[in-house]
Design an enzyme around this catalytic site. Structure first.
Site, PDB file in Angstrom:
ATOM      1  N   ALA A  33       0.824  -1.221   0.000  1.00 21.82           N
ATOM      2  CA  ALA A  33       0.000   0.000   0.000  1.00 21.82           C
ATOM      3  C   ALA A  33       0.852   1.264   0.000  1.00 21.82           C
ATOM      4  O   ALA A  33       0.411   2.320  -0.434  1.00 21.82           O
ATOM      5  CB  ALA A  33      -0.922  -0.003   1.209  1.00 21.82           C
ATOM      6  N   GLY A 136     -17.421 -12.993  -3.147  1.00 14.64           N
ATOM      7  CA  GLY A 136     -16.487 -13.117  -2.011  1.00 14.64           C
ATOM      8  C   GLY A 136     -15.057 -12.787  -2.359  1.00 14.64           C
ATOM      9  O   GLY A 136     -14.724 -11.648  -2.682  1.00 14.64           O
ATOM     10  N   LYS A 207     -26.007  -9.410  -6.587  1.00 16.75           N
ATOM     11  CA  LYS A 207     -24.659  -9.431  -7.177  1.00 16.75           C
ATOM     12  C   LYS A 207     -24.733  -9.261  -8.701  1.00 16.75           C
ATOM     13  O   LYS A 207     -23.895  -8.597  -9.306  1.00 16.75           O
ATOM     14  CB  LYS A 207     -23.964 -10.743  -6.814  1.00 16.75           C
ATOM     15  CG  LYS A 207     -23.683 -10.854  -5.310  1.00 16.75           C
ATOM     16  CD  LYS A 207     -23.365 -12.281  -4.926  1.00 16.75           C
ATOM     17  CE  LYS A 207     -23.002 -12.409  -3.463  1.00 16.75           C
ATOM     18  NZ  LYS A 207     -23.031 -13.793  -2.979  1.00 16.75           N
TER      19      LYS A 207
END
Ligand code: NDP
Ligand code: HSE
Length: 445
Positions: A33, A136, A207
């Site tokens: 990050a 997921g 979804k």
């Protein structure tokens, strides 16, 4: 560099998974990050689980009041893992209004109110990231929004509800009753708070709504999804499908299709239902709580994304990927970020959604009939009158001492309204008992 500070709302299955994975892989995540990502606040309804998970970790504050977290100037990102519509929606909108980026796994909220949430985020210049909301742990949002950005997407077909797939797999493999397998899926943390959402196809519809918007550049329209779950499927049909070389899967399908009778006008199919898929296809062999999404792009062809569709750490994997993305883009000019729904917000199109009656697909039809001459001829005549052609058929020997038997027909592609009409006519024959079972069928080639 100063850590990015995260306020987590909801410390259930996914909240605890996110805490655990972020802690375990802290060093590598920071290297990726470019600066540390720290959960500094957790708001949840019952603090016990949060206390257990965090075990007195330093620099972490626990509260039962999400407003306290959303209002804090030192929280940069709010992660919403409460689920449901309210109060989640109000928390998300208030976080956005307060200038916080939001990460959420809440597909129900996005499918219903995504248009409003993204518009608010656009106005304030913050990001709303939602990789965990679909399939997921599979990075399908990233794939659709970025990896496949060169393509005109033609269709998507996916196993996008882990609980239903787990139930179908167990019923087929062990013959276990529906209720027992559902209870097992709940115990493993796959199911929604209200498992009706899983087994009636509602979660898959949420979804699919999100994927369809990203694939075709249209606003989210949950009310346009045709939704049918797995609760009316019988073991008999799972077995007959197998005999015919198919598996039954709960699929979410969205496709560009031409409108019947008009070569130039296009519509979008949006449907969730049990589907016969040839057993030799990879997607037919996706078992348990695994998910798989097939995407057909005009340039790349068919691509398949496979992985765990539910559970604490797989979902946390997607939540944390979003946290890293937000951290990397935190200081970027909002104009230079990837648009929430892949297309620039002023470039969404208004292609209509096709009503289910206009959808063209193939069908598995099972009916219980009197075993005597002429019965089959009556049925095939009804189908032929509606230009429905038969691809395969099996007729079972009637059990000893019985005069009724099952006929199973597979049709070639037909228009749904013609099939509905034919079924009504077949059911009215005096030689046909009860209802005709109709399951849609896709070759996916
Ligand atoms: P859980 O029910 O396990 O966790 C929800 C958490 O939110 C619980 O800790 C609950 O508290 C807390 N909570 C509920 N209402 C409030 C409130 N008003 N204020 C503060 N906290 C509240 O759900 P999951 O972790 O399974 O799911 C979270 C989200 O992730 C949902 O949107 C779900 O659809 C989505 N998701 C879940 C996946 C999964 O595999 N489970 C996969 C992908 C997405 P309490 O402990 O008191 O109940
Ligand atoms: N209840 C959902 C499922 C969780 O079973 O797929 C993942 O979104």
């Amino acid at each position: 560099m100063k850590p990015l500070q995260v306020g987590l709302l909801g410390m259930g299955t996914v909240g605890c998974g996110t805490w655990t994975v972020l802690k375990r892989n802290e060093e590598e995540i920071t290297r990726r990050a470019g600066r540390p990502i720290r959960i500094t606040w957790i708001a949840t309804r019952t603090l016990e689980r949060a206390h257990q998970a965090t075990r007195g970790a330093k620099g972490i504050h626990l509260t039962t009041d999400p407003e306290e977290v959303i209002g804090r100037p030192d929280v940069d990102i709010v992660v919403e893992l409460i689920g449901g519509i309210e109060p989640a929606k109000s928390y998300v909108l208030r976080a956005i209004a307060n200038g916080k980026h939001v990460v959420t796994a809440n597909k129900a909220l996005l499918a219903r109110h995504g248009n409003e949430i993204f518009a608010a985020a656009q106005k304030t210049g913050v990001m709303v990231a939602f990789e965990a909301a679909v399939a997921g742990g599979i990075p399908i949002i990233k794939a659709l929004r970025e990896g496949l950005t060169a393509n005109r997407i033609e269709w998507i077909a996916g196993i996008i509800n882990g609980t239903s797939n787990f139930i179908l797999s167990e019923m087929r493999a062990t013959g276990a009753p529906f209720a027992t397998v559902l209870a097992e899926a709940q115990a493993r943390g796959y199911a929604e708070a209200d498992p009706t959402f899983d087994v009636e196809g509602i979660d898959a519809a949420h979804k699919l709504t999100i994927m369809s918007a990203i694939a075709f550049g249209v606003p989210m329209q949950l009310d346009k999804v045709y939704t049918e779950g797995i609760t009316r499927l019988t073991r008999e049909d799972l077995r007959y499908a197998e005999e015919l070389g198919y598996r039954i899967k709960l699929l979410g399908i969205t496709r560009r299709a031409s409108v019947a009778g008009s070569a130039n006008s296009e519509g979008i199919e949006l449907r969730v239902h049990p589907t016969l898929v040839p057993a030799k296809r990879l997607i037919a062999n996706v078992e348990g709580a695994m998910n798989a999404v097939l995407v057909k792009g005009d340039a790349v062809g068919a691509t398949l994304y496979y992985g765990p569709g539910a559970g604490a750490e797989p979902t946390a994997s997607a939540v944390i990927a979003d946290l890293v993305d937000v951290t990397r883009m935190h200081t970027a000019d909002p104009e230079h970020r990837v648009p929430h729904l892949a297309f620039q917000p002023d470039q969404l199109s208004n292609i209509p959604f096709l009503p289910m009656g206009e959808v063209r697909t193939s069908y598995y039809l099972r009916m219980r009939v009197l075993d005597r001459p002429g019965v089959l001829a009556d049925i095939t005549r009804i189908l032929a009158d509606r230009e429905i052609s038969i691809d395969a058929m099996i007729q079972k020997e009637p059990p000893e001492g019985e005069d009724r038997t099952d006929i199973i027909l597979l049709t070639h592609q037909s228009i749904e309204r013609q099939i509905v009409d034919a079924i009504a006519k077949i059911e009215s024959l005096p030689t046909v008992n009860g209802k005709v079972v109709r399951i849609r069928m896709e070759e996916l080639n």
